[in-house]
Enzyme design. Structure first.
Site, mmCIF file in Angstrom:
data_model
loop_
_atom_site.group_PDB
_atom_site.id
_atom_site.type_symbol
_atom_site.label_atom_id
_atom_site.label_comp_id
_atom_site.label_asym_id
_atom_site.label_seq_id
_atom_site.Cartn_x
_atom_site.Cartn_y
_atom_site.Cartn_z
ATOM 1 N N ARG A 79 80.382 57.163 22.743
ATOM 2 C CA ARG A 79 80.209 56.886 24.218
ATOM 3 C C ARG A 79 81.098 55.632 24.522
ATOM 4 O O ARG A 79 80.464 54.646 24.047
ATOM 5 C CB ARG A 79 78.666 56.872 24.426
ATOM 6 N N ASP A 134 74.674 60.050 16.291
ATOM 7 C CA ASP A 134 74.706 61.130 15.728
ATOM 8 C C ASP A 134 75.147 62.551 16.453
ATOM 9 O O ASP A 134 74.763 62.644 17.752
ATOM 10 C CB ASP A 134 73.398 61.523 14.689
ATOM 11 N N TYR A 135 76.095 63.308 16.195
ATOM 12 C CA TYR A 135 76.325 64.505 16.706
ATOM 13 C C TYR A 135 75.191 65.616 16.873
ATOM 14 O O TYR A 135 74.306 65.815 15.660
ATOM 15 C CB TYR A 135 77.727 64.956 16.268
ATOM 16 N N VAL A 136 74.792 65.956 17.785
ATOM 17 C CA VAL A 136 73.943 67.237 17.859
ATOM 18 C C VAL A 136 74.538 68.458 18.117
ATOM 19 O O VAL A 136 75.103 68.423 19.271
ATOM 20 C CB VAL A 136 72.575 66.862 18.881
ATOM 21 N N ASP A 249 69.647 60.178 35.451
ATOM 22 C CA ASP A 249 70.704 61.479 35.650
ATOM 23 C C ASP A 249 69.982 62.752 35.159
ATOM 24 O O ASP A 249 70.529 63.367 34.190
ATOM 25 C CB ASP A 249 72.055 61.517 35.227
ATOM 26 N N ASN A 254 72.631 67.556 31.370
ATOM 27 C CA ASN A 254 72.679 66.446 30.728
ATOM 28 C C ASN A 254 71.768 66.592 29.478
ATOM 29 O O ASN A 254 71.442 65.910 28.787
ATOM 30 C CB ASN A 254 72.345 65.050 31.452
ATOM 31 N N ASP A 267 73.112 61.325 28.307
ATOM 32 C CA ASP A 267 73.431 60.586 29.720
ATOM 33 C C ASP A 267 72.556 59.683 30.445
ATOM 34 O O ASP A 267 71.924 60.178 31.334
ATOM 35 C CB ASP A 267 74.203 61.678 30.713
ATOM 36 N N GLU A 269 73.107 56.940 31.643
ATOM 37 C CA GLU A 269 74.004 55.799 32.574
ATOM 38 C C GLU A 269 72.854 55.286 33.732
ATOM 39 O O GLU A 269 73.406 54.038 34.215
ATOM 40 C CB GLU A 269 75.193 56.183 33.156
#
Length: 378
Positions: A79, A134-136, A249, A254, A267, A269
Protein backbone atom coordinates in the site's frame (compact mmCIF):
# COMPACT_ATOMS: atom_id res chain seq x y z
CA UNK A 1 -30.58 18.96 -16.20
CA UNK A 2 -27.50 20.79 -17.46
CA UNK A 3 -25.45 19.97 -14.39
CA UNK A 4 -26.55 16.34 -14.16
CA UNK A 5 -23.43 14.17 -13.81
CA UNK A 6 -22.71 11.82 -16.67
CA UNK A 7 -21.67 8.22 -16.16
CA UNK A 8 -19.35 8.41 -19.16
CA UNK A 9 -15.93 6.94 -18.54
CA UNK A 10 -16.50 5.87 -14.94
CA UNK A 11 -15.14 2.47 -15.95
CA UNK A 12 -11.65 3.91 -16.36
CA UNK A 13 -9.87 5.90 -13.69
CA UNK A 14 -6.13 6.40 -13.85
CA UNK A 15 -4.68 6.47 -10.36
CA UNK A 16 -0.93 6.85 -10.75
CA UNK A 17 1.93 7.64 -13.08
CA UNK A 18 4.22 5.18 -11.29
CA UNK A 19 6.55 3.06 -13.45
CA UNK A 20 6.12 -0.40 -11.95
CA UNK A 21 9.02 -1.86 -13.96
CA UNK A 22 11.48 -0.38 -11.45
CA UNK A 23 9.70 -1.78 -8.41
CA UNK A 24 11.14 -5.33 -8.16
CA UNK A 25 14.75 -4.22 -7.79
CA UNK A 26 13.92 -1.33 -5.47
CA UNK A 27 11.71 -3.37 -3.14
CA UNK A 28 14.15 -6.29 -3.18
CA UNK A 29 16.93 -4.02 -1.93
CA UNK A 30 14.71 -2.60 0.78
CA UNK A 31 13.42 -6.01 1.87
CA UNK A 32 16.99 -7.22 2.30
CA UNK A 33 17.32 -4.57 5.03
CA UNK A 34 14.33 -5.86 7.02
CA UNK A 35 14.38 -9.63 6.41
CA UNK A 36 16.20 -11.88 8.91
CA UNK A 37 19.84 -12.39 8.00
CA UNK A 38 19.74 -9.76 5.28
CA UNK A 39 18.29 -12.18 2.72
CA UNK A 40 18.12 -10.76 -0.79
CA UNK A 41 14.70 -11.72 -2.15
CA UNK A 42 13.63 -12.07 -5.74
CA UNK A 43 10.59 -9.85 -6.20
CA UNK A 44 7.97 -10.18 -8.93
CA UNK A 45 5.19 -7.66 -9.54
CA UNK A 46 1.98 -9.66 -9.99
CA UNK A 47 -0.16 -6.65 -10.85
CA UNK A 48 0.49 -2.97 -11.27
CA UNK A 49 -1.27 -0.04 -9.73
CA UNK A 50 -4.45 -1.77 -8.73
CA UNK A 51 -7.11 -0.65 -6.32
CA UNK A 52 -10.67 -1.49 -5.34
CA UNK A 53 -11.08 2.15 -4.40
CA UNK A 54 -9.80 5.45 -5.73
CA UNK A 55 -7.00 6.51 -3.41
CA UNK A 56 -3.77 4.75 -2.36
CA UNK A 57 -1.85 2.61 -4.80
CA UNK A 58 -2.13 -1.12 -4.23
CA UNK A 59 0.59 -3.27 -5.78
CA UNK A 60 0.60 -7.07 -5.53
CA UNK A 61 4.02 -8.69 -5.26
CA UNK A 62 5.57 -12.10 -4.75
CA UNK A 63 8.87 -12.30 -2.84
CA UNK A 64 11.09 -15.41 -2.76
CA UNK A 65 14.10 -15.77 -0.48
CA UNK A 66 16.20 -18.24 1.50
CA UNK A 67 15.92 -18.34 5.28
CA UNK A 68 17.67 -20.89 7.52
CA UNK A 69 18.24 -23.10 4.50
CA UNK A 70 14.57 -23.04 3.52
CA UNK A 71 12.95 -21.50 0.47
CA UNK A 72 10.31 -18.94 1.42
CA UNK A 73 7.71 -17.62 -0.99
CA UNK A 74 5.34 -14.91 0.20
CA UNK A 75 2.67 -13.07 -1.73
CA UNK A 76 2.46 -9.50 -0.45
CA UNK A 77 0.48 -6.34 -1.03
CA UNK A 78 2.16 -2.95 -1.01
CA UNK A 79 0.00 0.00 0.00
CA UNK A 80 1.74 3.11 -1.27
CA UNK A 81 0.83 6.71 -0.48
CA UNK A 82 0.12 8.60 -3.71
CA UNK A 83 2.54 11.24 -4.94
CA UNK A 84 1.42 14.87 -4.94
CA UNK A 85 1.71 15.03 -8.73
CA UNK A 86 -0.87 12.22 -9.03
CA UNK A 87 -3.56 14.41 -7.40
CA UNK A 88 -4.21 12.45 -4.20
CA UNK A 89 -7.71 12.25 -2.75
CA UNK A 90 -6.65 13.30 0.75
CA UNK A 91 -4.35 16.14 1.86
CA UNK A 92 -2.21 13.76 3.92
CA UNK A 93 -1.74 10.00 4.19
CA UNK A 94 -0.70 8.59 7.57
CA UNK A 95 0.30 5.09 6.54
CA UNK A 96 1.90 4.66 9.96
CA UNK A 97 -1.54 5.14 11.52
CA UNK A 98 -3.13 2.67 9.11
CA UNK A 99 -0.39 0.11 9.77
CA UNK A 100 -0.76 0.38 13.55
CA UNK A 101 -4.56 0.25 13.47
CA UNK A 102 -4.57 -2.86 11.28
CA UNK A 103 -2.01 -4.48 13.60
CA UNK A 104 -4.03 -3.69 16.73
CA UNK A 105 -7.34 -4.76 15.20
CA UNK A 106 -5.72 -8.07 14.29
CA UNK A 107 -4.46 -8.51 17.85
CA UNK A 108 -7.52 -7.32 19.76
CA UNK A 109 -10.43 -8.70 17.71
CA UNK A 110 -11.48 -11.48 15.38
CA UNK A 111 -12.19 -8.97 12.60
CA UNK A 112 -10.30 -10.38 9.60
CA UNK A 113 -7.48 -8.07 8.55
CA UNK A 114 -4.32 -8.84 6.58
CA UNK A 115 -1.19 -9.40 8.62
CA UNK A 116 0.92 -6.26 8.30
CA UNK A 117 4.62 -7.01 7.87
CA UNK A 118 6.87 -4.00 7.34
CA UNK A 119 6.54 -0.26 6.90
CA UNK A 120 8.74 2.37 5.27
CA UNK A 121 7.79 5.81 6.56
CA UNK A 122 10.42 8.13 5.07
CA UNK A 123 9.45 7.99 1.40
CA UNK A 124 13.11 7.51 0.49
CA UNK A 125 12.55 4.12 -1.17
CA UNK A 126 9.53 4.62 -3.45
CA UNK A 127 9.18 8.38 -3.25
CA UNK A 128 6.30 8.13 -0.77
CA UNK A 129 5.75 5.97 2.34
CA UNK A 130 4.44 2.43 1.97
CA UNK A 131 3.81 -0.73 3.93
CA UNK A 132 3.68 -4.40 3.06
CA UNK A 133 1.02 -6.82 4.24
CA UNK A 134 0.11 -10.39 3.46
CA UNK A 135 -1.99 -11.00 0.37
CA UNK A 136 -5.47 -12.38 1.09
CA UNK A 137 -7.40 -14.26 -1.57
CA UNK A 138 -10.97 -13.08 -1.98
CA UNK A 139 -13.46 -11.20 -4.12
CA UNK A 140 -14.89 -7.73 -3.65
CA UNK A 141 -18.09 -6.09 -4.89
CA UNK A 142 -16.64 -3.81 -7.57
CA UNK A 143 -16.52 -0.03 -7.47
CA UNK A 144 -15.78 0.27 -11.20
CA UNK A 145 -18.23 -0.49 -12.72
CA UNK A 146 -20.34 -0.13 -9.56
CA UNK A 147 -21.66 -3.40 -8.17
CA UNK A 148 -25.20 -1.97 -8.33
CA UNK A 149 -24.98 -2.06 -12.14
CA UNK A 150 -25.37 -5.84 -12.11
CA UNK A 151 -23.44 -8.50 -13.99
CA UNK A 152 -21.14 -9.27 -11.04
CA UNK A 153 -20.99 -11.97 -8.39
CA UNK A 154 -22.67 -9.90 -5.66
CA UNK A 155 -25.47 -8.33 -7.69
CA UNK A 156 -26.28 -11.67 -9.32
CA UNK A 157 -26.39 -13.61 -6.03
CA UNK A 158 -29.68 -14.70 -4.41
CA UNK A 159 -31.17 -12.18 -1.99
CA UNK A 160 -30.44 -14.39 1.02
CA UNK A 161 -26.74 -14.53 0.12
CA UNK A 162 -26.63 -10.74 -0.29
CA UNK A 163 -28.21 -10.42 3.16
CA UNK A 164 -25.69 -12.90 4.58
CA UNK A 165 -22.85 -10.73 3.30
CA UNK A 166 -24.51 -7.57 4.60
CA UNK A 167 -25.03 -8.97 8.09
CA UNK A 168 -21.48 -10.32 8.27
CA UNK A 169 -20.09 -6.92 7.25
CA UNK A 170 -22.20 -5.11 9.84
CA UNK A 171 -20.93 -7.66 12.37
CA UNK A 172 -17.33 -6.72 11.56
CA UNK A 173 -18.23 -3.06 12.12
CA UNK A 174 -19.96 -3.90 15.40
CA UNK A 175 -16.85 -5.74 16.61
CA UNK A 176 -14.59 -2.81 15.73
CA UNK A 177 -16.88 -0.48 17.66
CA UNK A 178 -16.79 -2.79 20.67
CA UNK A 179 -13.03 -2.49 21.24
CA UNK A 180 -12.91 -1.13 24.81
CA UNK A 181 -11.32 2.18 25.70
CA UNK A 182 -10.67 3.02 22.06
CA UNK A 183 -9.68 6.58 22.90
CA UNK A 184 -6.63 5.33 24.81
CA UNK A 185 -5.84 2.29 22.66
CA UNK A 186 -5.80 4.40 19.50
CA UNK A 187 -4.69 7.67 21.09
CA UNK A 188 -2.18 8.21 18.27
CA UNK A 189 -5.13 9.01 15.99
CA UNK A 190 -5.78 12.23 17.93
CA UNK A 191 -2.22 13.45 17.23
CA UNK A 192 -2.13 15.20 20.60
CA UNK A 193 -5.39 17.12 20.07
CA UNK A 194 -7.63 16.51 23.08
CA UNK A 195 -9.72 19.67 23.17
CA UNK A 196 -13.32 19.54 21.93
CA UNK A 197 -15.12 16.35 20.89
CA UNK A 198 -13.83 13.81 18.41
CA UNK A 199 -16.71 14.74 16.09
CA UNK A 200 -15.73 18.43 16.15
CA UNK A 201 -12.16 17.47 15.30
CA UNK A 202 -13.39 15.21 12.52
CA UNK A 203 -15.63 17.98 11.17
CA UNK A 204 -12.69 20.41 11.13
CA UNK A 205 -10.65 17.83 9.22
CA UNK A 206 -13.42 17.42 6.62
CA UNK A 207 -13.68 21.19 6.24
CA UNK A 208 -9.92 21.39 5.61
CA UNK A 209 -10.25 18.50 3.15
CA UNK A 210 -12.89 20.46 1.23
CA UNK A 211 -10.64 23.54 1.17
CA UNK A 212 -7.85 21.33 -0.19
CA UNK A 213 -10.18 19.90 -2.86
CA UNK A 214 -11.32 23.37 -3.96
CA UNK A 215 -7.79 24.28 -5.04
CA UNK A 216 -7.87 21.82 -7.91
CA UNK A 217 -11.42 22.06 -9.19
CA UNK A 218 -13.39 25.03 -7.77
CA UNK A 219 -15.87 25.82 -4.99
CA UNK A 220 -19.25 24.15 -4.49
CA UNK A 221 -22.20 26.29 -3.32
CA UNK A 222 -24.03 23.06 -2.44
CA UNK A 223 -21.26 21.94 -0.09
CA UNK A 224 -20.90 25.35 1.49
CA UNK A 225 -24.66 25.41 2.21
CA UNK A 226 -24.30 21.90 3.59
CA UNK A 227 -21.50 22.86 5.98
CA UNK A 228 -23.77 25.59 7.36
CA UNK A 229 -26.62 23.08 7.70
CA UNK A 230 -24.37 20.62 9.53
CA UNK A 231 -23.26 23.25 12.03
CA UNK A 232 -26.80 24.47 12.69
CA UNK A 233 -28.10 20.90 13.18
CA UNK A 234 -25.17 19.64 15.27
CA UNK A 235 -25.88 16.17 16.83
CA UNK A 236 -24.93 17.04 20.41
CA UNK A 237 -26.01 13.72 21.90
CA UNK A 238 -24.03 11.56 19.48
CA UNK A 239 -21.00 13.86 19.71
CA UNK A 240 -20.98 13.63 23.52
CA UNK A 241 -20.97 9.84 23.72
CA UNK A 242 -17.79 7.84 24.22
CA UNK A 243 -16.00 7.61 20.86
CA UNK A 244 -15.26 4.32 19.14
CA UNK A 245 -12.70 3.28 16.56
CA UNK A 246 -14.11 4.29 13.19
CA UNK A 247 -13.07 2.26 10.17
CA UNK A 248 -13.84 5.38 8.15
CA UNK A 249 -14.44 4.07 4.64
CA UNK A 250 -16.79 1.40 5.97
CA UNK A 251 -18.45 -0.24 2.97
CA UNK A 252 -18.73 -3.57 1.21
CA UNK A 253 -16.41 -2.38 -1.57
CA UNK A 254 -13.55 -2.33 0.93
CA UNK A 255 -13.88 -5.93 2.06
CA UNK A 256 -12.58 -9.13 0.53
CA UNK A 257 -15.06 -11.99 0.77
CA UNK A 258 -15.06 -15.75 0.39
CA UNK A 259 -18.39 -17.55 0.36
CA UNK A 260 -20.09 -14.24 1.26
CA UNK A 261 -18.08 -13.93 4.50
CA UNK A 262 -15.44 -11.23 5.11
CA UNK A 263 -11.87 -12.49 4.95
CA UNK A 264 -10.11 -9.11 4.93
CA UNK A 265 -11.27 -5.65 5.97
CA UNK A 266 -9.29 -3.16 3.89
CA UNK A 267 -8.76 0.55 3.17
CA UNK A 268 -8.17 2.30 6.48
CA UNK A 269 -7.23 5.72 5.06
CA UNK A 270 -10.14 7.44 6.82
CA UNK A 271 -9.63 5.70 10.17
CA UNK A 272 -10.49 7.95 13.12
CA UNK A 273 -12.13 8.13 16.51
CA UNK A 274 -15.71 9.34 16.72
CA UNK A 275 -19.41 8.47 17.08
CA UNK A 276 -20.40 4.99 15.93
CA UNK A 277 -23.25 6.51 13.92
CA UNK A 278 -20.71 7.89 11.45
CA UNK A 279 -19.48 4.45 10.36
CA UNK A 280 -22.97 2.97 10.20
CA UNK A 281 -24.36 5.91 8.24
CA UNK A 282 -21.38 5.81 5.87
CA UNK A 283 -21.96 2.12 5.15
CA UNK A 284 -25.61 2.73 4.29
CA UNK A 285 -24.97 5.98 2.43
CA UNK A 286 -22.17 4.45 0.34
CA UNK A 287 -24.69 1.96 -1.00
CA UNK A 288 -27.14 4.79 -1.66
CA UNK A 289 -24.49 6.59 -3.72
CA UNK A 290 -24.06 3.44 -5.80
CA UNK A 291 -27.84 3.26 -6.12
CA UNK A 292 -27.78 6.84 -7.45
CA UNK A 293 -25.19 5.79 -10.02
CA UNK A 294 -27.40 2.90 -11.09
CA UNK A 295 -30.35 5.27 -11.39
CA UNK A 296 -28.36 7.66 -13.57
CA UNK A 297 -27.63 4.69 -15.81
CA UNK A 298 -31.37 3.81 -15.79
CA UNK A 299 -30.69 0.55 -13.96
CA UNK A 300 -32.70 -0.80 -11.01
CA UNK A 301 -29.71 -1.30 -8.74
CA UNK A 302 -30.05 -3.21 -5.47
CA UNK A 303 -32.76 -1.44 -3.44
CA UNK A 304 -33.08 -4.27 -0.90
CA UNK A 305 -29.42 -4.06 0.16
CA UNK A 306 -28.26 -1.94 3.13
CA UNK A 307 -31.69 -0.69 4.16
CA UNK A 308 -31.40 1.37 7.33
CA UNK A 309 -33.92 -0.63 9.36
CA UNK A 310 -32.11 -3.89 8.57
CA UNK A 311 -28.66 -2.50 9.36
CA UNK A 312 -29.88 -0.90 12.61
CA UNK A 313 -31.52 -4.12 13.77
CA UNK A 314 -28.44 -6.22 13.05
CA UNK A 315 -26.13 -3.71 14.71
CA UNK A 316 -28.28 -3.42 17.84
CA UNK A 317 -28.63 -7.20 18.15
CA UNK A 318 -24.85 -7.56 18.05
CA UNK A 319 -23.84 -4.62 20.26
CA UNK A 320 -26.83 -3.94 22.48
CA UNK A 321 -26.50 -0.30 21.42
CA UNK A 322 -29.41 1.63 19.96
CA UNK A 323 -28.05 4.03 17.37
CA UNK A 324 -29.10 7.66 17.34
CA UNK A 325 -30.71 9.39 14.39
CA UNK A 326 -28.60 8.94 11.26
CA UNK A 327 -29.92 11.81 9.14
CA UNK A 328 -27.17 14.26 10.12
CA UNK A 329 -24.56 11.61 9.44
CA UNK A 330 -26.00 10.88 5.99
CA UNK A 331 -25.66 14.56 5.11
CA UNK A 332 -22.12 14.57 6.52
CA UNK A 333 -21.29 11.46 4.50
CA UNK A 334 -22.57 13.26 1.42
CA UNK A 335 -20.03 16.03 1.96
CA UNK A 336 -17.19 13.54 2.21
CA UNK A 337 -18.31 11.71 -0.92
CA UNK A 338 -18.39 15.06 -2.70
CA UNK A 339 -14.81 15.75 -1.60
CA UNK A 340 -13.82 12.37 -3.04
CA UNK A 341 -15.57 13.20 -6.33
CA UNK A 342 -13.86 16.60 -6.44
CA UNK A 343 -10.44 15.03 -6.07
CA UNK A 344 -11.05 12.12 -8.45
CA UNK A 345 -12.48 14.64 -10.92
CA UNK A 346 -9.36 16.79 -10.58
CA UNK A 347 -7.29 13.65 -11.12
CA UNK A 348 -9.16 12.79 -14.31
CA UNK A 349 -8.57 16.34 -15.56
CA UNK A 350 -4.88 16.00 -14.67
CA UNK A 351 -4.53 12.76 -16.64
CA UNK A 352 -6.44 14.16 -19.62
CA UNK A 353 -9.48 11.91 -19.23
CA UNK A 354 -11.98 14.79 -19.01
CA UNK A 355 -12.03 18.55 -19.50
CA UNK A 356 -12.21 20.69 -16.37
CA UNK A 357 -15.94 21.15 -15.73
CA UNK A 358 -17.49 24.61 -15.60
CA UNK A 359 -19.64 23.44 -12.69
CA UNK A 360 -17.84 21.35 -10.07
CA UNK A 361 -21.17 19.91 -8.94
CA UNK A 362 -21.48 18.13 -12.29
CA UNK A 363 -18.99 15.69 -10.71
CA UNK A 364 -21.34 14.88 -7.82
CA UNK A 365 -23.15 11.69 -8.80
CA UNK A 366 -25.10 11.96 -5.55
CA UNK A 367 -26.07 15.65 -5.75
CA UNK A 368 -29.77 14.82 -6.02
CA UNK A 369 -29.56 12.62 -2.93
CA UNK A 370 -27.80 15.39 -0.98
CA UNK A 371 -30.41 17.98 -1.96
CA UNK A 372 -33.17 15.60 -0.94
CA UNK A 373 -31.55 15.11 2.48
CA UNK A 374 -31.27 18.89 2.89
CA UNK A 375 -34.92 19.36 1.92
CA UNK A 376 -34.01 21.18 -1.28
CA UNK A 377 -35.80 20.58 -4.56
CA UNK A 378 -33.83 18.90 -7.34
Amino acid sequence: MANEPAIGAIDRLQRSSRDVTTLPAVISRWLSSVLPGGAAPEVTVESGVDSTGMSSETIILTARWQQDGRSIQQKLVARVAPAAEDVPVFPTYRLDHQFEVIRLVGELTDVPVPRVRWIETTGDVLGTPFFLMDYVEGVVPPDVMPYTFGDNWFADAPAERQRQLQDATVAALATLHSIPNAQNTFSFLTQGRTSDTTLHRHFNWVRSWYDFAVEGIGRSPLLERTFEWLQSHWPDDAAAREPVLLWGDARVGNVLYRDFQPVAVLDWEMVALGPRELDVAWMIFAHRVFQELAGLATLPGLPEVMREDDVRATYQALTGVELGDLHWFYVYSGVMWACVFMRTGARRVHFGEIEKPDDVESLFYHAGLMKHLLGEEH
